[in-house]
Write an enzyme that holds these catalytic residues in place. Structure first.
Site, PDB file in Angstrom:
ATOM      1  N   HIS A 140      24.868  17.744 -36.239  1.00  0.00           N
ATOM      2  CA  HIS A 140      24.002  19.042 -36.278  1.00  0.00           C
ATOM      3  C   HIS A 140      22.440  18.423 -36.832  1.00  0.00           C
ATOM      4  O   HIS A 140      21.692  19.024 -37.438  1.00  0.00           O
ATOM      5  CB  HIS A 140      24.344  20.148 -37.293  1.00  0.00           C
ATOM      6  CG  HIS A 140      24.481  19.445 -38.723  1.00  0.00           C
ATOM      7  ND1 HIS A 140      25.499  19.879 -39.704  1.00  0.00           N
ATOM      8  CD2 HIS A 140      23.723  18.559 -39.473  1.00  0.00           C
ATOM      9  CE1 HIS A 140      25.484  19.188 -40.782  1.00  0.00           C
ATOM     10  NE2 HIS A 140      24.316  18.337 -40.748  1.00  0.00           N
TER      11      HIS A 140
ATOM     12  N   HIS B 298      21.942  21.964 -46.781  1.00  0.00           N
ATOM     13  CA  HIS B 298      21.203  20.692 -47.175  1.00  0.00           C
ATOM     14  C   HIS B 298      20.031  21.074 -48.168  1.00  0.00           C
ATOM     15  O   HIS B 298      19.205  20.489 -48.023  1.00  0.00           O
ATOM     16  CB  HIS B 298      20.628  20.012 -45.903  1.00  0.00           C
ATOM     17  CG  HIS B 298      21.510  19.640 -44.921  1.00  0.00           C
ATOM     18  ND1 HIS B 298      22.295  20.597 -44.165  1.00  0.00           N
ATOM     19  CD2 HIS B 298      21.877  18.390 -44.592  1.00  0.00           C
ATOM     20  CE1 HIS B 298      22.967  20.007 -43.256  1.00  0.00           C
ATOM     21  NE2 HIS B 298      22.865  18.569 -43.494  1.00  0.00           N
TER      22      HIS B 298
ATOM     23  N   HIS C  69      26.619   8.483 -40.611  1.00  0.00           N
ATOM     24  CA  HIS C  69      25.136   8.282 -40.660  1.00  0.00           C
ATOM     25  C   HIS C  69      24.572   8.203 -42.326  1.00  0.00           C
ATOM     26  O   HIS C  69      25.222   8.504 -43.137  1.00  0.00           O
ATOM     27  CB  HIS C  69      24.106   9.177 -39.988  1.00  0.00           C
ATOM     28  CG  HIS C  69      24.489  10.877 -40.647  1.00  0.00           C
ATOM     29  ND1 HIS C  69      25.366  11.445 -40.517  1.00  0.00           N
ATOM     30  CD2 HIS C  69      23.390  11.687 -40.900  1.00  0.00           C
ATOM     31  CE1 HIS C  69      25.250  12.703 -41.114  1.00  0.00           C
ATOM     32  NE2 HIS C  69      23.872  12.934 -41.343  1.00  0.00           N
TER      33      HIS C  69
ATOM     34  N   GLU D 160      29.722  13.960 -44.224  1.00  0.00           N
ATOM     35  CA  GLU D 160      29.585  15.599 -43.685  1.00  0.00           C
ATOM     36  C   GLU D 160      31.052  15.601 -42.754  1.00  0.00           C
ATOM     37  O   GLU D 160      31.370  16.828 -42.454  1.00  0.00           O
ATOM     38  CB  GLU D 160      28.459  15.858 -42.779  1.00  0.00           C
ATOM     39  CG  GLU D 160      27.166  15.781 -43.734  1.00  0.00           C
ATOM     40  CD  GLU D 160      25.881  16.222 -42.895  1.00  0.00           C
ATOM     41  OE1 GLU D 160      24.933  16.431 -43.405  1.00  0.00           O
ATOM     42  OE2 GLU D 160      25.973  15.966 -41.772  1.00  0.00           O
TER      43      GLU D 160
HETATM   44  C1  DHB Z   1      19.936  13.856 -39.858  1.00  0.00           C
HETATM   45  C2  DHB Z   1      21.416  14.335 -39.580  1.00  0.00           C
HETATM   46  C3  DHB Z   1      21.899  15.391 -40.237  1.00  0.00           C
HETATM   47  O1  DHB Z   1      22.944  15.562 -40.463  1.00  0.00           O
HETATM   48  C4  DHB Z   1      20.915  16.141 -41.076  1.00  0.00           C
HETATM   49  O2  DHB Z   1      21.280  17.115 -41.856  1.00  0.00           O
HETATM   50  C5  DHB Z   1      19.531  15.601 -41.281  1.00  0.00           C
HETATM   51  C6  DHB Z   1      19.006  14.835 -40.459  1.00  0.00           C
HETATM   52  C7  DHB Z   1      19.318  13.040 -38.751  1.00  0.00           C
HETATM   53  O3  DHB Z   1      20.192  12.031 -38.101  1.00  0.00           O
HETATM   54  O4  DHB Z   1      18.157  12.741 -38.514  1.00  0.00           O
HETATM   55 FE    FE Z   2      23.344  17.016 -42.176  1.00  0.00          FE
END
Ligand code: DHB
Ligand code: FE
Length: 279
Positions: free
Chosen positions: A12, A59, A192, A239
Site C-alpha cells: 500500500h 499509520h 521495507h 506489516e
Molecule cells: C512506503 C511504504 C509504506 O507501507 C507506507 O505505509 C508508507 C511509505 C514507501 O515505500 O514509501
Molecule cells: Fe505502510
C-alpha cells in the site's frame, strides 16, 4: 451463511496513489506493478463480493501514540480517507458493513480477543489504495469491515497471535447467517524500512519464501518473533502480519492461487500481490 470468496494481499505504498492520480499506470516505472491487477479485476467481476473484511495497519492517523490498540475493529457507518499529504486527492467514503462488524466483534470477544471497537474511524493509504487498485473507477461496489493491527508502536502482536486473529475472523464470517460474499483483504509490506541505519532495506529471498508459505504452509511465518521479522523484513516490513491474518481467515485447507505478482522497487518497498481462494 456468508461465504468467503478468497483472500487478497497487497502492498500500500503512498506513491501508488500519486501514480493513480496522475494516470501513470503505463509508465515503465509503474507498469510491472499495475500489470498485476487486471486478472484480479476479472476475478472480482466474476466473484462479485458484497463485503471486504480488511486487515490493515493505521499509520498514526486514526490512532496515534497516545492511544494505540493492538487490534481494532471498525463498526462505523462509513470510512473517509483522511490521509495526509500526497495520494489520491479525493476519494468517496466507503460504506461500512455494521451488522457483520458487530457479529465479528461478538465472536472475537467471545473467543478472548481483547478488541477496541470503533464506531467512528478515518482511514489512510493502507485501506484506500488497495480499494482503488481493486476498483479503479473508485465507485465502491462493496461495504467494508476494517480491522486494524498495530505495527506502529511496540509492543506489536506476534505473528502467532495475528494468525489466530485471522482464523477467528474467518470462522466468524462463515458463521454469519447472511448470504454475503466476502473478500478478505490484507494490506502492507512486503520488505521495507523507511528510516534508520537500514533505510532502503529489502529482502527479496524472504519475501518470496513468505509468499510461497502462504500457499503451501500458511503457519510458516508464525515461527518468527516480531524482532526476527523486523530483522528479516525491515521495520515496516513487519506489516506482512496483515497478509498472515488475511491468509489465516481462509482456513487450513488447500488453496488455489488466483494471482501472484512481486515487483521491486515501488518507492522504498518490495511490492507484492497474492490472491488465493479455497481449492
Ligand atoms: C512506503 C511504504 C509504506 O507501507 C507506507 O505505509 C508508507 C511509505 C514507501 O515505500 O514509501
Ligand atoms: Fe505502510
Amino acid at each position: 451463511m456468508a461465504r468467503i470468496i478468497g483472500s487478497l494481499a497487497t502492498s500500500h505504498v503512498p506513491a501508488i496513489g500519486r501514480a493513480i492520480a496522475k494516470n501513470l499506470q503505463s509508465d515503465p516505472y509503474w507498469k510491472p506493478f499495475f500489470d498485476g491487477f487486471p486478472p484480479v479485476h476479472r476475478w472480482l467481476a466474476d466473484k462479485r463480493p458484497d463485503v471486504v473484511v480488511a486487515f490493515y495497519n493505521d499509520h498514526g492517523l486514526n490512532f496515534f501514540l497516545d492511544k494505540m490498540p493492538t487490534f481494532a475493529v471498525g463498526a462505523a457507518p462509513e470510512y473517509r480517507n483522511a490521509d495526509e499529504g500526497w495520494g489520491i486527492p479525493q476519494l468517496a467514503p466507503i460504506a461500512g458493513e455494521q451488522k457483520l462488524a458487530w457479529h465479528i466483534i461478538e465472536q472475537l470477544v467471545g473467543r478472548d480477543f481483547d478488541l477496541t471497537t470503533c464506531q467512528e474511524m478515518v482511514v489512510d493509504h493502507a485501506l484506500s489504495l488497495p480499494m482503488a487498485l481493486l476498483w479503479p473507477d473508485q465507485k465502491w461496489p462493496v461495504r467494508i469491515v476494517p480491522i486494524a493491527i498495530n505495527t506502529v508502536q511496540f509492543p506489536l502482536p506476534s505473528a502467532r497471535r495475528c494468525y489466530a486473529l485471522g482464523e477467528a475472523v474467518g470462522e466468524a464470517v462463515r458463521s454469519w447467517p447472511g448470504d454475503e460474499r466476502v473478500l478478505i483483504m490484507g494490506t502492507g509490506g512486503l520488505s521495507h524500512q523507511l528510516d534508520g541505519q537500514r533505510a532502503g532495506f529489502i529482502n527479496k529471498a524472504f519475501d518470496l519464501q513468505f509468499m510461497d508459505s502462504l500457499e503451501r504452509d500458511p503457519r510458516w511465518a508464525t515461527q518468527y518473533s516480531v524482532p526476527e521479522l523486523v530483522e528479516k523484513t525491515g521495520t515496516q516490513g513487519v506489516e506482512l502480519l496483515m497478509w498472515l491474518a488475511a491468509r489465516a481467515a481462509l482456513g487450513a485447507g488447500p488453496v488455489k492461487r488466483v494471482q501472484r505478482n512481486y515487483h521491486i522497487p515501488i518507492s522504498n518497498t518490495a511490492s507484492g500481490l497474492l490472491v488465493l481462494e479455497q481449492a
